[in-house]
Design a protein around this motif. Structure first.
Motif, PDB file in Angstrom:
ATOM      1  N   MET A  95     -38.019  27.899  12.747  1.00 57.83           N
ATOM      2  CA  MET A  95     -36.732  27.483  12.327  1.00 57.83           C
ATOM      3  C   MET A  95     -36.821  26.195  12.476  1.00 57.83           C
ATOM      4  N   GLN A  96     -36.595  25.222  11.926  1.00 55.36           N
ATOM      5  CA  GLN A  96     -36.553  23.339  12.044  1.00 55.36           C
ATOM      6  C   GLN A  96     -36.026  22.481  12.714  1.00 55.36           C
ATOM      7  N   VAL A  97     -36.466  21.535  14.161  1.00 55.76           N
ATOM      8  CA  VAL A  97     -35.026  20.656  14.442  1.00 55.76           C
ATOM      9  C   VAL A  97     -35.417  19.593  13.496  1.00 55.76           C
ATOM     10  N   TYR A  98     -34.235  18.852  13.232  1.00 57.05           N
ATOM     11  CA  TYR A  98     -34.173  17.280  12.447  1.00 57.05           C
ATOM     12  C   TYR A  98     -33.119  16.442  13.732  1.00 57.05           C
ATOM     13  N   LYS A  99     -33.576  15.634  13.694  1.00 58.41           N
ATOM     14  CA  LYS A  99     -32.803  14.576  14.458  1.00 58.41           C
ATOM     15  C   LYS A  99     -33.001  13.643  13.800  1.00 58.41           C
ATOM     16  N   PHE A 100     -31.595  13.251  14.033  1.00 59.71           N
ATOM     17  CA  PHE A 100     -30.488  12.100  13.160  1.00 59.71           C
ATOM     18  C   PHE A 100     -30.452  10.987  14.461  1.00 59.71           C
ATOM     19  N   LEU A 114     -36.661  26.455  21.590  1.00 60.25           N
ATOM     20  CA  LEU A 114     -36.714  27.163  20.853  1.00 60.25           C
ATOM     21  C   LEU A 114     -37.919  27.290  20.057  1.00 60.25           C
ATOM     22  N   ASN A 115     -39.544  27.517  20.380  1.00 56.11           N
ATOM     23  CA  ASN A 115     -40.527  27.697  19.609  1.00 56.11           C
ATOM     24  C   ASN A 115     -40.433  26.755  17.651  1.00 56.11           C
ATOM     25  N   ALA A 116     -39.713  25.516  17.526  1.00 55.03           N
ATOM     26  CA  ALA A 116     -39.628  25.827  16.027  1.00 55.03           C
ATOM     27  C   ALA A 116     -40.695  25.071  14.963  1.00 55.03           C
ATOM     28  N   GLU A 117     -41.101  25.645  13.384  1.00 55.13           N
ATOM     29  CA  GLU A 117     -41.966  24.909  13.602  1.00 55.13           C
ATOM     30  C   GLU A 117     -42.277  23.894  13.184  1.00 55.13           C
ATOM     31  N   LYS A 133     -32.954  25.603   3.399  1.00 48.98           N
ATOM     32  CA  LYS A 133     -32.451  26.843   3.421  1.00 48.98           C
ATOM     33  C   LYS A 133     -32.619  27.545   4.753  1.00 48.98           C
ATOM     34  N   ASP A 134     -33.258  27.266   5.538  1.00 47.22           N
ATOM     35  CA  ASP A 134     -34.011  27.572   6.948  1.00 47.22           C
ATOM     36  C   ASP A 134     -32.898  27.787   8.341  1.00 47.22           C
ATOM     37  N   GLN A 135     -33.668  28.021   8.651  1.00 45.45           N
ATOM     38  CA  GLN A 135     -32.808  27.781  10.348  1.00 45.45           C
ATOM     39  C   GLN A 135     -33.027  25.958  10.978  1.00 45.45           C
ATOM     40  N   LEU A 136     -31.793  25.455  11.631  1.00 47.29           N
ATOM     41  CA  LEU A 136     -31.751  24.806  11.990  1.00 47.29           C
ATOM     42  C   LEU A 136     -31.385  23.854  13.000  1.00 47.29           C
ATOM     43  N   PHE A 137     -31.797  23.286  13.564  1.00 48.97           N
ATOM     44  CA  PHE A 137     -31.090  23.280  15.040  1.00 48.97           C
ATOM     45  C   PHE A 137     -31.284  21.591  15.230  1.00 48.97           C
TER      46      PHE A 137
END
Ligand code: ASP
Ligand code: MG
Length: 418
Positions: A1-6, A212-215, A28-32
């Motif tokens: 999964m990835q984390v995006y911050k805005f 969450l052990n993000a990529e 398309k990946d899992q996203l937080f």
């Protein structure tokens, strides 16, 4: 999964939030998704708080009404069915109104966190509802019950272990693909809301990535990526495509506004790369911060830290023992949360350069118990990495310099602001 911050600038308008939709719809990946308060909302809520602390309930309510109008206007422009967005934020404003009319403003820091944290609650509710309305299913989480911190109100530290269990349980990617949570906020173990320090949303994103052990973690910014200097201050700034964690920590502590200083550690601990990408042109790569890089930074880096104060202390009794005086002085400065950017000592004095803040007066007061204290404010600290005489000349010529420190590779100049 990835984390995006805005950040706040990304969500300051309906157009910005539509851009978030476009960026997120490509994933398309899992996203937080971690989001800050909209635009200047944090400052505006500080205004609400200040009036509340003065027990001026009407002024506080008036300021709050402005904050509400700002959000409602965005919702009206953004949503196909604005009533959905309006219903999502109504309870938060109700709670805020209730606090400022019935609360008693005793402890500033505690009230700060209780009230100001709503900025992020409200922005995430809006973005979550909008993405749902636009067909991107997502789950909104209240990080005030999932990110556990100590009780250092306004500058709380995350307790990673306690937070991990809670967050992993709630952000279950076998059940949902996208989660949305707030930057900047958490709560202590008793459930009292806390905030992590101004501009702390980057840190939140890093914490979430770690837990969450993000990529990877990506911070979407209104700049091209990491630059070697602030383009508003230096007109020949260039883009740096790759940096090590160590580079980034150095830049952040020198005052580069690009990333919050606390952001790197949770990522470095788990070797999670941090991308800094341009919100306005999502196709561009931006910059990446990671353990090892292929192209070391080969341009000088210039960082300006503004609003600095130089404090000089001299022991009152002439019995100057450096170690003793240093530890005494730093104990006081740490207690008053001063952020020290530079230190210099001499036979009879210690000088430190610190960020100007509302804690300064208290610190100077207490230092006065043991020391004779003098200070200069209105200063800026220029840090140059990859220093040459030519750059020094170009950046400091004609300036009033109060303090200089120089090594072979870098230099720091504390100067009067212009
Ligand atoms: N909203 C908070 C602030 O303005 C946190 C952040 O934006 O990172 O400081
Ligand atoms: Mg912000």
């Amino acid at each position: 999964m990835q984390v995006y911050k805005f950040g706040g600038a990304s969500v300051r308008s309906a157009e910005g939030i539509k851009n978030i939709y476009r960026i997120v719809s490509e994933v398309k990946d899992q996203l937080f998704i971690v989001i800050s308060a909209m635009g200047k909302t944090t400052n505006a809520l500080e205004g609400v708080l200040d009036n509340f602390m003065k027990a001026d309930h009407q002024a506080s309510l008036d300021k709050l009404a402005e904050v509400e109008t700002f959000h409602k206007d965005i919702i009206t422009e953004l949503f196909e069915r604005p009533e959905i967005g309006l219903a999502a934020i109504e309870p938060s404003f109700e709670e805020l109104r209730n606090y400022v009319t019935t609360g008693i403003g005793d402890d500033y820091d505690r009230w700060y966190d209780r009230l100001v944290s709503y900025g992020e609650i409200i922005s995430t509710l809006i973005v979550s509802a909008y993405l749902s309305e636009s067909g991107i299913e997502n789950v909104w989480l209240d990080l005030r019950s999932l990110i556990v911190t100590d009780s250092n109100f306004r500058e709380a530290n995350v307790r990673m272990e306690e937070s991990q269990a809670r967050l992993q349980e709630s952000a279950d990617f076998t059940k949902n693909r996208i989660y949305i949570g707030q930057g900047f906020i958490g709560a202590n173990i008793k459930g009292d809301p806390t905030t992590l320090g101004r501009e702390g949303s980057d840190y939140s994103a890093a914490v979430v990535g770690n837990l969450l052990n993000a990529e990877s973690v990506t911070i979407w910014k209104d700049v091209q990526g990491v630059l070697n200097a602030d383009p508003r201050l230096f007109n020949d700034a260039v883009h740096i495509p790759e940096l090590t964690y160590l580079d980034a920590v150095e830049l952040a502590y020198s005052g580069a506004q690009i990333i919050h200083p606390k952001t790197i550690k949770p990522l470095e601990n788990k070797q999670i790369p941090l991308y800094v990408r341009p919100f306005g042109s999502p196709k561009e790569a931006g910059s990446v911060i990671k353990q090892t890089i292929d192209q070391p930074i080969n341009v000088p880096v210039l960082i300006v830290r503004k609003n600095q104060v130089l404090i000089t202390v001299r022991p009152r009794d002439f019995s100057f023992v450096l170690e003793e005086s240093l530890s005494k002085a730093f104990l006081v400065m740490n207690k008053h949360r001063l952020k020290v950017a530079m230190i210099q000592s001499s036979a009879i004095s210690i000088s430190v350069c610190v960020d100007n803040s509302r804690y300064l007066a208290g610190a100077i007061d207490e230092l006065g118990n043991d020391f004779k204290v003098t200070y200069n404010d209105g200063l800026e600290l220029l840090t140059i990495r990859g220093i040459t005489d030519e750059i020094v000349h170009k950046t400091t010529e004609g300036r009033v310099i109060l303090l200089t420190q120089r090594t072979r590779r870098s230099g720091r100049f504390l100067m009067k602001e212009i």
